[in-house]
Design a protein around this motif. Structure first.
Motif, PDB file in Angstrom:
ATOM      1  N   LEU A  38      32.907  36.628  40.195  1.00 38.20           N
ATOM      2  CA  LEU A  38      32.981  36.260  38.783  1.00 38.20           C
ATOM      3  C   LEU A  38      32.661  37.454  37.885  1.00 38.20           C
ATOM      4  O   LEU A  38      33.310  37.666  36.853  1.00 38.20           O
ATOM      5  CB  LEU A  38      32.051  35.091  38.488  1.00 38.20           C
ATOM      6  N   ARG A  39      31.664  38.245  38.271  1.00 38.91           N
ATOM      7  CA  ARG A  39      31.329  39.445  37.496  1.00 38.91           C
ATOM      8  C   ARG A  39      32.515  40.391  37.431  1.00 38.91           C
ATOM      9  O   ARG A  39      32.868  40.919  36.374  1.00 38.91           O
ATOM     10  CB  ARG A  39      30.118  40.171  38.088  1.00 38.91           C
ATOM     11  N   GLU A  40      33.163  40.604  38.576  1.00 38.26           N
ATOM     12  CA  GLU A  40      34.323  41.499  38.608  1.00 38.26           C
ATOM     13  C   GLU A  40      35.431  40.991  37.696  1.00 38.26           C
ATOM     14  O   GLU A  40      36.104  41.771  37.013  1.00 38.26           O
ATOM     15  CB  GLU A  40      34.818  41.657  40.042  1.00 38.26           C
ATOM     16  N   ARG A  41      35.636  39.682  37.665  1.00 40.73           N
ATOM     17  CA  ARG A  41      36.661  39.095  36.793  1.00 40.73           C
ATOM     18  C   ARG A  41      36.291  39.302  35.327  1.00 40.73           C
ATOM     19  O   ARG A  41      37.128  39.677  34.508  1.00 40.73           O
ATOM     20  CB  ARG A  41      36.824  37.603  37.110  1.00 40.73           C
ATOM     21  N   LEU A  42      35.025  39.069  34.987  1.00 42.78           N
ATOM     22  CA  LEU A  42      34.586  39.274  33.604  1.00 42.78           C
ATOM     23  C   LEU A  42      34.707  40.741  33.188  1.00 42.78           C
ATOM     24  O   LEU A  42      35.001  41.040  32.029  1.00 42.78           O
ATOM     25  CB  LEU A  42      33.153  38.786  33.424  1.00 42.78           C
ATOM     26  N   GLU A  43      34.484  41.653  34.126  1.00 39.87           N
ATOM     27  CA  GLU A  43      34.622  43.075  33.810  1.00 39.87           C
ATOM     28  C   GLU A  43      36.046  43.399  33.376  1.00 39.87           C
ATOM     29  O   GLU A  43      36.255  44.239  32.496  1.00 39.87           O
ATOM     30  CB  GLU A  43      34.229  43.933  35.016  1.00 39.87           C
ATOM     31  N   THR A  44      37.028  42.741  33.970  1.00 46.15           N
ATOM     32  CA  THR A  44      38.415  42.993  33.566  1.00 46.15           C
ATOM     33  C   THR A  44      38.740  42.316  32.236  1.00 46.15           C
ATOM     34  O   THR A  44      39.519  42.835  31.450  1.00 46.15           O
ATOM     35  CB  THR A  44      39.424  42.529  34.646  1.00 46.15           C
ATOM     36  N   LEU A  45      38.124  41.159  31.980  1.00 48.68           N
ATOM     37  CA  LEU A  45      38.369  40.454  30.724  1.00 48.68           C
ATOM     38  C   LEU A  45      37.667  41.114  29.533  1.00 48.68           C
ATOM     39  O   LEU A  45      38.112  40.983  28.388  1.00 48.68           O
ATOM     40  CB  LEU A  45      37.899  38.998  30.837  1.00 48.68           C
TER      41      LEU A  45
END
Length: 185
Positions: A134-141
């Motif tokens: 989830l952190r990795e996804r938020l980093e892209t968003l």
């Protein structure tokens, strides 16, 4: 779980550990503005450089623990970690032993930092893998440009407050700016 964000200028933090996880945790603490006391009986060169003057090449004594309010324990044997957790709790020190839930008073969430914008993901220690994904996804968003966007919003808020605007008006203006700039889908 109760989420909180600690201001490290008001909380005395200590880290006991060694190895790659200790370096990662120390880097996160430093990035968050902390200047923790670091205890490591056998630090590698990278941890020693990262810890700088805060490094003590030993485990903390009871007196050392008396100087902490929050204790992170990372990468040391479970028996030593358990003893430190008990000593910390006896002193009303909040303790986190990495990946050993019974010895944790709190869990450190997965962190996304964009300047003063801080986003966290926590699974309460149940699935660090999910928190990481989830952190990795938020980093892209939320790419690095969000640090500048927050600064722009803060400047708008400061100008409006200086002109006498109240909370609802400031909130509306900030939301309008976010929408006008198309920052969020």
């Amino acid at each position: 779980m109760i989420p909180i964000a600690l201001d490290p200028t008001h909380v005395r933090i200590a880290l006991v550990g060694q190895g790659p996880l200790a370096k990662r945790r120390l880097a996160q603490l430093l990035e968050g503005g902390a200047s923790p006391a670091v205890y490591s009986p056998e630090p590698d060169a990278e941890l020693a450089v990262l810890a700088g003057d805060g490094l003590r090449r030993a485990l903390p004594s009871p007196t050392d623990l008396d100087n902490a309010q929050v204790l992170f324990v990372v990468g040391i044997s479970e028996d030593v970690a358990e003893a430190l957790a008990h000593q910390a709790r006896d002193r009303n020190i909040l303790v986190n032993v990495e990946d050993v839930i019974p010895f944790c008073d709190f869990h450190a969430p997965s962190v996304i930092r964009r300047g003063d914008l801080l986003m966290t993901v926590s699974t309460g220690g149940k699935s660090p893998a999910l928190a990481q994904v989830l952190r990795e996804r938020l980093e892209t968003l939320f790419p690095a440009v969000w640090a500048d966007r927050l600064a722009e919003l803060a400047a708008l808020r400061d100008r409006l407050r200086a002109a006498g605007a109240k909370g609802p008006e400031v909130l509306r203006a900030c939301r309008d700016l976010i929408a006008a700039k198309g920052w969020l889908p």
